[in-house]
Design an enzyme around this catalytic site. Structure first.
Site, PDB file in Angstrom:
ATOM      1  N   ASP A 107       0.831  -1.204   0.000  1.00 35.02           N
ATOM      2  CA  ASP A 107       0.000   0.000   0.000  1.00 35.02           C
ATOM      3  C   ASP A 107       0.866   1.255   0.000  1.00 35.02           C
ATOM      4  O   ASP A 107       1.740   1.444   0.854  1.00 35.02           O
ATOM      5  CB  ASP A 107      -0.905  -0.012   1.232  1.00 35.02           C
ATOM      6  CG  ASP A 107      -1.730   1.244   1.351  1.00 35.02           C
ATOM      7  OD1 ASP A 107      -2.552   1.497   0.461  1.00 35.02           O
ATOM      8  OD2 ASP A 107      -1.543   1.987   2.338  1.00 35.02           O
ATOM      9  N   PHE A 137      -5.285   4.470 -19.990  1.00 35.32           N
ATOM     10  CA  PHE A 137      -6.263   5.152 -19.148  1.00 35.32           C
ATOM     11  C   PHE A 137      -6.617   6.513 -19.730  1.00 35.32           C
ATOM     12  O   PHE A 137      -7.779   6.924 -19.732  1.00 35.32           O
ATOM     13  CB  PHE A 137      -5.720   5.305 -17.720  1.00 35.32           C
ATOM     14  CG  PHE A 137      -5.786   4.048 -16.913  1.00 35.32           C
ATOM     15  CD1 PHE A 137      -6.980   3.617 -16.365  1.00 35.32           C
ATOM     16  CD2 PHE A 137      -4.656   3.281 -16.710  1.00 35.32           C
ATOM     17  CE1 PHE A 137      -7.063   2.444 -15.630  1.00 35.32           C
ATOM     18  CE2 PHE A 137      -4.706   2.106 -15.971  1.00 35.32           C
ATOM     19  CZ  PHE A 137      -5.917   1.686 -15.431  1.00 35.32           C
ATOM     20  N   GLU A 138      -5.620   7.225 -20.223  1.00 39.43           N
ATOM     21  CA  GLU A 138      -5.895   8.522 -20.837  1.00 39.43           C
ATOM     22  C   GLU A 138      -6.683   8.349 -22.125  1.00 39.43           C
ATOM     23  O   GLU A 138      -7.633   9.099 -22.391  1.00 39.43           O
ATOM     24  CB  GLU A 138      -4.587   9.262 -21.101  1.00 39.43           C
ATOM     25  CG  GLU A 138      -4.804  10.686 -21.591  1.00 39.43           C
ATOM     26  CD  GLU A 138      -3.544  11.524 -21.548  1.00 39.43           C
ATOM     27  OE1 GLU A 138      -3.637  12.721 -21.867  1.00 39.43           O
ATOM     28  OE2 GLU A 138      -2.469  10.995 -21.188  1.00 39.43           O
ATOM     29  N   ASP A 188      -8.947  12.156 -15.510  1.00 28.44           N
ATOM     30  CA  ASP A 188      -9.922  12.399 -16.568  1.00 28.44           C
ATOM     31  C   ASP A 188     -11.324  12.583 -15.988  1.00 28.44           C
ATOM     32  O   ASP A 188     -12.304  12.533 -16.733  1.00 28.44           O
ATOM     33  CB  ASP A 188      -9.907  11.258 -17.598  1.00 28.44           C
ATOM     34  CG  ASP A 188     -10.270   9.913 -16.986  1.00 28.44           C
ATOM     35  OD1 ASP A 188     -10.038   9.734 -15.777  1.00 28.44           O
ATOM     36  OD2 ASP A 188     -10.784   9.029 -17.715  1.00 28.44           O
ATOM     37  N   ASP A 205      -7.780   6.063  -9.203  1.00 31.00           N
ATOM     38  CA  ASP A 205      -9.206   5.720  -9.166  1.00 31.00           C
ATOM     39  C   ASP A 205      -9.981   6.916  -8.608  1.00 31.00           C
ATOM     40  O   ASP A 205      -9.715   7.367  -7.495  1.00 31.00           O
ATOM     41  CB  ASP A 205      -9.427   4.490  -8.285  1.00 31.00           C
ATOM     42  CG  ASP A 205     -10.806   3.882  -8.474  1.00 31.00           C
ATOM     43  OD1 ASP A 205     -11.774   4.633  -8.696  1.00 31.00           O
ATOM     44  OD2 ASP A 205     -10.918   2.649  -8.394  1.00 31.00           O
TER      45      ASP A 205
END
Length: 264
Positions: free
Chosen positions: A143, A239-240, A202, A166
């Site tokens: 983590d 992801f972008e 985003d 996230d």
């Protein structure tokens, strides 16, 4: 005070007195023997590897991935994992390593520590590192919030990258968001004077949230009046591309560590 928070506070006291680190998230227990229920900024996905990923893991994990249990050793030191002292760059949520490998390749004189809990993503990153012959990256599946407090020292980080974390868009999940006041202050104490925190998202609502939290932290100062221009060195990741395909705008933020810390 809830059991989890109380146990973490006690753990911190033990660490100060004995230098034994408090238990990693989801490995600790309450005083009555129950597993600690802790809120994390991520969920663990499946860990099954393809043959190609398994091959990369077999060849390179021992060299470039730091096993979780290694950080429990009292003498664990991040620089020792690289075998050298060098400016430390940290990425949280490195995914499949698209940005990690490209950015690390341009910075051979820096140590790049990438946090990723999804083992298939780690394996993909190992494969990319191998293909591009990049050797200055170490991957850690512990983590990142816990690690920022217990593995990294004050003013140790030259630059932090947090690309497309996230957003946890539902209001009831906002407490899971990585960028919150406590973590933001911790980052401020870990960044070296003048050190940068580069972020991208985003999700416009999360961009507003991050800006509000970051602006409120006295140790950090925005490099721009509002969002930053897109960092040209950051490669276009899946992801972008996914965000752009869905019609969501990309927001980049860049904050710099200013004055001396008010405590670790």
């Amino acid at each position: 005070m809830d059991n989890g928070r109380s146990s973490r506070a006690k753990g911190a006291q033990v660490h100060e007195q004995t230098r034994v680190r408090p238990a990693r998230p989801h490995t600790g227990f309450t005083e009555d023997g129950r597993r600690l229920a802790e809120v994390l900024s991520y969920t663990r996905r499946g860990s099954r590897l393809t043959d190609k990923q398994a091959g990369a893991w077999a060849r390179r994990a021992e060299q470039w991935w730091i096993p979780d249990e290694h950080v429990d050793q009292p003498g664990f030191d991040v620089a020792a994992a690289f075998g050298r002292e060098a400016p430390l760059l940290v990425e949280i949520g490195s995914g499949v390593g698209e940005a990690t490998v490209a950015l690390a390749a341009r910075r051979p004189d820096c140590n790049v520590l990438a946090f990723e809990v999804w083992h298939p993503g780690v394996a993909d990153t190992l494969l990319r590192l191998e293909e591009r012959e990049v050797g200055n990256v170490r991957l850690l599946s512990v983590d990142a919030v816990w690690s920022m407090e217990h593995l990294l020292g004050p003013e140790q980080v030259t630059e932090l990258w947090t690309f497309f974390p996230d957003p946890w868009p539902k209001k009831r999940h906002h407490r899971r968001r990585l960028v919150n006041p406590d973590f933001t202050h911790r980052v401020g104490t870990r960044l070296a004077p003048g050190g940068l925190w580069r972020l991208a998202t985003d999700w416009p609502e999360y961009a507003e949230w991050m800006t509000e939290v970051l602006d409120a932290e006295p140790l950090l100062v925005s490099d721009h009046d509002g969002p930053a221009p897109r960092w040209e060195e950051r490669p276009l990741t899946r992801f972008e591309r996914r965000g752009l395909s869905a019609g969501r705008p990309i927001t980049d933020l860049t904050y710099r560590r200013g004055r001396a810390t008010r405590g670790a």
